[in-house]
Scaffold this motif. Structure first.
Motif, PDB file in Angstrom:
ATOM      1  N   TYR A 111       0.864  -1.179   0.000  1.00 49.78           N
ATOM      2  CA  TYR A 111       0.000   0.000   0.000  1.00 49.78           C
ATOM      3  C   TYR A 111       0.896   1.222   0.000  1.00 49.78           C
ATOM      4  O   TYR A 111       1.872   1.290   0.737  1.00 49.78           O
ATOM      5  CB  TYR A 111      -0.887   0.001   1.252  1.00 49.78           C
ATOM      6  CG  TYR A 111      -1.689   1.257   1.416  1.00 49.78           C
ATOM      7  CD1 TYR A 111      -2.846   1.451   0.692  1.00 49.78           C
ATOM      8  CD2 TYR A 111      -1.272   2.262   2.282  1.00 49.78           C
ATOM      9  CE1 TYR A 111      -3.586   2.614   0.833  1.00 49.78           C
ATOM     10  CE2 TYR A 111      -2.007   3.422   2.430  1.00 49.78           C
ATOM     11  CZ  TYR A 111      -3.165   3.588   1.700  1.00 49.78           C
ATOM     12  OH  TYR A 111      -3.885   4.744   1.830  1.00 49.78           O
ATOM     13  N   LEU A 117      -6.162   4.688  -2.595  1.00 44.05           N
ATOM     14  CA  LEU A 117      -7.386   3.904  -2.701  1.00 44.05           C
ATOM     15  C   LEU A 117      -7.155   2.533  -3.317  1.00 44.05           C
ATOM     16  O   LEU A 117      -8.106   1.852  -3.695  1.00 44.05           O
ATOM     17  CB  LEU A 117      -8.430   4.677  -3.511  1.00 44.05           C
ATOM     18  CG  LEU A 117      -8.848   6.017  -2.903  1.00 44.05           C
ATOM     19  CD1 LEU A 117      -9.803   6.752  -3.817  1.00 44.05           C
ATOM     20  CD2 LEU A 117      -9.457   5.823  -1.526  1.00 44.05           C
ATOM     21  N   GLU A 118      -5.877   2.102  -3.440  1.00 46.60           N
ATOM     22  CA  GLU A 118      -5.555   0.809  -4.035  1.00 46.60           C
ATOM     23  C   GLU A 118      -4.576   0.038  -3.166  1.00 46.60           C
ATOM     24  O   GLU A 118      -3.646   0.605  -2.611  1.00 46.60           O
ATOM     25  CB  GLU A 118      -4.919   0.984  -5.416  1.00 46.60           C
ATOM     26  CG  GLU A 118      -5.856   1.449  -6.478  1.00 46.60           C
ATOM     27  CD  GLU A 118      -5.188   1.515  -7.847  1.00 46.60           C
ATOM     28  OE1 GLU A 118      -4.036   1.052  -7.989  1.00 46.60           O
ATOM     29  OE2 GLU A 118      -5.813   2.027  -8.769  1.00 46.60           O
ATOM     30  N   VAL A 119      -4.804  -1.247  -3.082  1.00 48.79           N
ATOM     31  CA  VAL A 119      -3.868  -2.174  -2.461  1.00 48.79           C
ATOM     32  C   VAL A 119      -3.425  -3.130  -3.559  1.00 48.79           C
ATOM     33  O   VAL A 119      -4.263  -3.694  -4.270  1.00 48.79           O
ATOM     34  CB  VAL A 119      -4.522  -2.953  -1.294  1.00 48.79           C
ATOM     35  CG1 VAL A 119      -3.560  -3.976  -0.728  1.00 48.79           C
ATOM     36  CG2 VAL A 119      -4.989  -1.998  -0.210  1.00 48.79           C
ATOM     37  N   GLU A 133      -5.267  -6.139  -7.872  1.00 52.99           N
ATOM     38  CA  GLU A 133      -5.476  -4.775  -7.394  1.00 52.99           C
ATOM     39  C   GLU A 133      -6.796  -4.772  -6.631  1.00 52.99           C
ATOM     40  O   GLU A 133      -7.811  -5.236  -7.127  1.00 52.99           O
ATOM     41  CB  GLU A 133      -5.563  -3.795  -8.551  1.00 52.99           C
ATOM     42  CG  GLU A 133      -4.296  -3.641  -9.338  1.00 52.99           C
ATOM     43  CD  GLU A 133      -4.462  -2.686 -10.512  1.00 52.99           C
ATOM     44  OE1 GLU A 133      -5.555  -2.106 -10.682  1.00 52.99           O
ATOM     45  OE2 GLU A 133      -3.494  -2.543 -11.256  1.00 52.99           O
ATOM     46  N   ILE A 134      -6.742  -4.247  -5.417  1.00 54.85           N
ATOM     47  CA  ILE A 134      -7.948  -4.123  -4.611  1.00 54.85           C
ATOM     48  C   ILE A 134      -8.297  -2.648  -4.551  1.00 54.85           C
ATOM     49  O   ILE A 134      -7.508  -1.838  -4.064  1.00 54.85           O
ATOM     50  CB  ILE A 134      -7.724  -4.698  -3.196  1.00 54.85           C
ATOM     51  CG1 ILE A 134      -7.301  -6.163  -3.301  1.00 54.85           C
ATOM     52  CG2 ILE A 134      -8.982  -4.538  -2.354  1.00 54.85           C
ATOM     53  CD1 ILE A 134      -6.714  -6.718  -2.048  1.00 54.85           C
ATOM     54  N   HIS A 135      -9.441  -2.281  -5.103  1.00 56.83           N
ATOM     55  CA  HIS A 135      -9.890  -0.894  -5.144  1.00 56.83           C
ATOM     56  C   HIS A 135     -10.799  -0.653  -3.943  1.00 56.83           C
ATOM     57  O   HIS A 135     -11.904  -1.196  -3.870  1.00 56.83           O
ATOM     58  CB  HIS A 135     -10.624  -0.601  -6.450  1.00 56.83           C
ATOM     59  CG  HIS A 135      -9.784  -0.888  -7.660  1.00 56.83           C
ATOM     60  ND1 HIS A 135      -8.866   0.002  -8.139  1.00 56.83           N
ATOM     61  CD2 HIS A 135      -9.697  -1.981  -8.453  1.00 56.83           C
ATOM     62  CE1 HIS A 135      -8.259  -0.511  -9.186  1.00 56.83           C
ATOM     63  NE2 HIS A 135      -8.746  -1.721  -9.395  1.00 56.83           N
ATOM     64  N   LEU A 136     -10.316   0.134  -2.996  1.00 55.06           N
ATOM     65  CA  LEU A 136     -11.028   0.323  -1.738  1.00 55.06           C
ATOM     66  C   LEU A 136     -12.302   1.143  -1.884  1.00 55.06           C
ATOM     67  O   LEU A 136     -13.309   0.856  -1.240  1.00 55.06           O
ATOM     68  CB  LEU A 136     -10.098   0.959  -0.710  1.00 55.06           C
ATOM     69  CG  LEU A 136      -8.816   0.164  -0.404  1.00 55.06           C
ATOM     70  CD1 LEU A 136      -7.916   0.953   0.516  1.00 55.06           C
ATOM     71  CD2 LEU A 136      -9.159  -1.184   0.177  1.00 55.06           C
ATOM     72  N   LEU A 137     -12.279   2.159  -2.709  1.00 49.89           N
ATOM     73  CA  LEU A 137     -13.455   3.014  -2.869  1.00 49.89           C
ATOM     74  C   LEU A 137     -14.581   2.268  -3.588  1.00 49.89           C
ATOM     75  O   LEU A 137     -15.738   2.312  -3.172  1.00 49.89           O
ATOM     76  CB  LEU A 137     -13.086   4.296  -3.618  1.00 49.89           C
ATOM     77  CG  LEU A 137     -14.161   5.355  -3.705  1.00 49.89           C
ATOM     78  CD1 LEU A 137     -14.557   5.849  -2.316  1.00 49.89           C
ATOM     79  CD2 LEU A 137     -13.681   6.529  -4.539  1.00 49.89           C
ATOM     80  N   ASP A 138     -14.242   1.577  -4.671  1.00 52.24           N
ATOM     81  CA  ASP A 138     -15.234   0.822  -5.441  1.00 52.24           C
ATOM     82  C   ASP A 138     -15.586  -0.518  -4.808  1.00 52.24           C
ATOM     83  O   ASP A 138     -16.529  -1.170  -5.241  1.00 52.24           O
ATOM     84  CB  ASP A 138     -14.712   0.548  -6.853  1.00 52.24           C
ATOM     85  CG  ASP A 138     -14.398   1.817  -7.610  1.00 52.24           C
ATOM     86  OD1 ASP A 138     -14.935   2.874  -7.243  1.00 52.24           O
ATOM     87  OD2 ASP A 138     -13.603   1.745  -8.566  1.00 52.24           O
ATOM     88  N   ARG A 139     -14.772  -0.939  -3.815  1.00 53.36           N
ATOM     89  CA  ARG A 139     -14.917  -2.251  -3.175  1.00 53.36           C
ATOM     90  C   ARG A 139     -14.909  -3.345  -4.234  1.00 53.36           C
ATOM     91  O   ARG A 139     -15.842  -4.138  -4.356  1.00 53.36           O
ATOM     92  CB  ARG A 139     -16.162  -2.303  -2.310  1.00 53.36           C
ATOM     93  CG  ARG A 139     -16.123  -1.311  -1.171  1.00 53.36           C
ATOM     94  CD  ARG A 139     -17.315  -1.390  -0.265  1.00 53.36           C
ATOM     95  NE  ARG A 139     -17.558  -2.709   0.259  1.00 53.36           N
ATOM     96  CZ  ARG A 139     -17.092  -3.182   1.424  1.00 53.36           C
ATOM     97  NH1 ARG A 139     -16.347  -2.410   2.174  1.00 53.36           N
ATOM     98  NH2 ARG A 139     -17.380  -4.394   1.829  1.00 53.36           N
ATOM     99  N   ILE A 141     -12.200  -6.185  -6.461  1.00 51.23           N
ATOM    100  CA  ILE A 141     -10.906  -6.835  -6.616  1.00 51.23           C
ATOM    101  C   ILE A 141     -10.778  -7.309  -8.057  1.00 51.23           C
ATOM    102  O   ILE A 141     -11.728  -7.862  -8.623  1.00 51.23           O
ATOM    103  CB  ILE A 141     -10.727  -8.015  -5.628  1.00 51.23           C
ATOM    104  CG1 ILE A 141      -9.337  -8.612  -5.779  1.00 51.23           C
ATOM    105  CG2 ILE A 141     -11.792  -9.065  -5.801  1.00 51.23           C
ATOM    106  CD1 ILE A 141      -8.967  -9.578  -4.686  1.00 51.23           C
TER     107      ILE A 141
END
Length: 176
Positions: A111, A117-119, A133-139, A141
């Motif tokens: 991170y 906003l990405e992991v 890529e895990i997009h935290l805002l859009d929830r 993966i």
């Protein structure tokens, strides 16, 4: 100019000292309590504070009271602008063997404050290799898997849940 270098040196020293003396073990136990709220239990681990990193050895992972995996080593690095978790030698329980190969050689999650906003994640194992890529805002993966011969031969049903690309890779895209 000398004064600016002195102030910069003091700030750098303060940040490094803060990272070195940060209570990493206490922070780990707090995270462990938070994971328990989601029915993820980490047990039998040996916790070591290595200055700028935290290392966990021999971790057993259970989800909803079901033994799920054992992990040989986890190294957590927490820096100001970049944080990462590196996991080695993951062995999944045999109950998952009908869906996925049981051994994962290594996995890394990172991170950065430059992409807040990405992991990002990468893994290698008996299944082949994967990046996600895990997009935290859009929830959401989004993962790309380059399957091994073992994965292509024995786990075709699992691969059917993914979209096959022309280059032989598989894409997994899911909201969580």
């Amino acid at each position: 100019m000398v004064r600016i270098l002195k102030v910069g040196g003091y700030i750098t020293f303060f940040i490094l000292a803060l990272m070195y003396f940060m209570p990493k073990v206490s922070s780990y136990y707090y995270v462990e309590q938070e994971l328990e709220k989601h029915k993820i239990i980490l047990s039998h681990e040996e916790v070591l504070d290595n200055g700028f990193s935290l290392q966990l050895n021999h971790v057993d992972v259970s989800f909803d009271s079901i033994e799920s995996a054992s992990i040989q080593s986890v190294k957590v690095k927490v820096f100001v602008a970049y944080n990462s978790i590196y996991i080695e030698d993951i062995t999944l329980e045999s109950i998952l063997g009908s869906f996925f190969p049981l051994h994962i050689k290594d996995a890394e999650m990172s991170y950065s404050i430059f992409k807040p906003l990405e992991v990002m994640a990468k893994a290698n194992g008996d299944f082949g290799s994967a990046s996600a890529e895990i997009h935290l805002l859009d929830r959401n993966i989004s993962a790309t898997i380059r399957p091994s011969k073992l994965m292509l031969q024995k786990y075709k049903r699992t691969l059917l849940m993914m979209k096959k690309q022309e280059n032989g890779e598989y894409i997994y895209d899911k909201a969580f």
